[in-house]
Design a protein around this motif. Structure first.
Motif, PDB file in Angstrom:
ATOM      1  N   GLU A   6       0.828  -1.197   0.000  1.00  0.00           N
ATOM      2  CA  GLU A   6       0.000   0.000   0.000  1.00  0.00           C
ATOM      3  C   GLU A   6       0.868   1.254   0.000  1.00  0.00           C
ATOM      4  O   GLU A   6       1.993   1.252   0.497  1.00  0.00           O
ATOM      5  CB  GLU A   6      -0.922   0.039   1.230  1.00  0.00           C
ATOM      6  N   CYS A  22      -2.588   0.275  -3.993  1.00  0.00           N
ATOM      7  CA  CYS A  22      -2.082  -1.019  -3.565  1.00  0.00           C
ATOM      8  C   CYS A  22      -1.544  -1.731  -4.787  1.00  0.00           C
ATOM      9  O   CYS A  22      -2.315  -2.103  -5.685  1.00  0.00           O
ATOM     10  CB  CYS A  22      -3.187  -1.841  -2.894  1.00  0.00           C
ATOM     11  N   TRP A  36     -10.346  -3.370   0.672  1.00  0.00           N
ATOM     12  CA  TRP A  36      -9.695  -2.409   1.557  1.00  0.00           C
ATOM     13  C   TRP A  36     -10.314  -2.545   2.942  1.00  0.00           C
ATOM     14  O   TRP A  36     -11.548  -2.578   3.076  1.00  0.00           O
ATOM     15  CB  TRP A  36      -9.858  -0.975   1.067  1.00  0.00           C
ATOM     16  N   TYR A  94      -4.832   1.603   6.978  1.00  0.00           N
ATOM     17  CA  TYR A  94      -5.593   1.017   5.884  1.00  0.00           C
ATOM     18  C   TYR A  94      -4.799  -0.109   5.243  1.00  0.00           C
ATOM     19  O   TYR A  94      -3.626   0.051   4.913  1.00  0.00           O
ATOM     20  CB  TYR A  94      -5.933   2.075   4.837  1.00  0.00           C
ATOM     21  N   CYS A  96      -4.816  -3.280   2.238  1.00  0.00           N
ATOM     22  CA  CYS A  96      -5.440  -3.922   1.099  1.00  0.00           C
ATOM     23  C   CYS A  96      -5.289  -5.426   1.228  1.00  0.00           C
ATOM     24  O   CYS A  96      -4.391  -5.923   1.902  1.00  0.00           O
ATOM     25  CB  CYS A  96      -4.874  -3.428  -0.239  1.00  0.00           C
TER      26      CYS A  96
END
Length: 122
Positions: A6, A22, A36, A94, A96
């Motif tokens: 990411e 990503c 995500w 965050y 992926c």
């Protein structure tokens, strides 16, 4: 089988925008549904968005609808999360993820990236 990296996180003011990327390895990228997820301090990891292998089906969490857009480029082996109208509660790491299921839902992901920090200041 697939490695995910990411990028694009950072510090942004409330109401601003960020675009997360990503990058995935492998020539079988198009065989994976992608998702995500995010995890805020003290909270469980939660689903944000998912996209099917061809990009024909996109799912968004209620918290993301109207603000976030997920897309993919199967030539560049990359998925994106375009985030706008960011709120303080969007602050999280965050991640992926890639899954072998055709349906880009909340479960069934086999591979995960290392995460990228998104911080929204108010």
């Amino acid at each position: 089988q697939v490695q995910l990296v990411e990028s694009g996180g950072g510090l942004v003011q409330a109401g601003g925008s960020l675009r997360l990327s990503c990058a995935a390895s492998g020539r079988t990228f198009s065989s994976y549904s992608m998702g995500w997820f995010r995890q805020a301090p003290g909270k469980e990891r939660e689903f944000v968005a998912g996209i099917s292998r061809s990009g024909g089906t996109t799912l968004l969490a209620d918290s993301a609808k109207g603000r976030f857009t997920m897309s993919r480029d199967n030539v560049k082996n990359t998925v994106f999360l375009q985030m706008s109208s960011l709120k303080a509660e969007d602050t999280a790491v965050y991640y992926c993820a890639a899954g072998s299921s055709w349906y880009p839902g909340r479960t069934g992901y086999d591979y995960w990236g290392q995460g990228t920090q998104v911080t929204v200041s108010s």
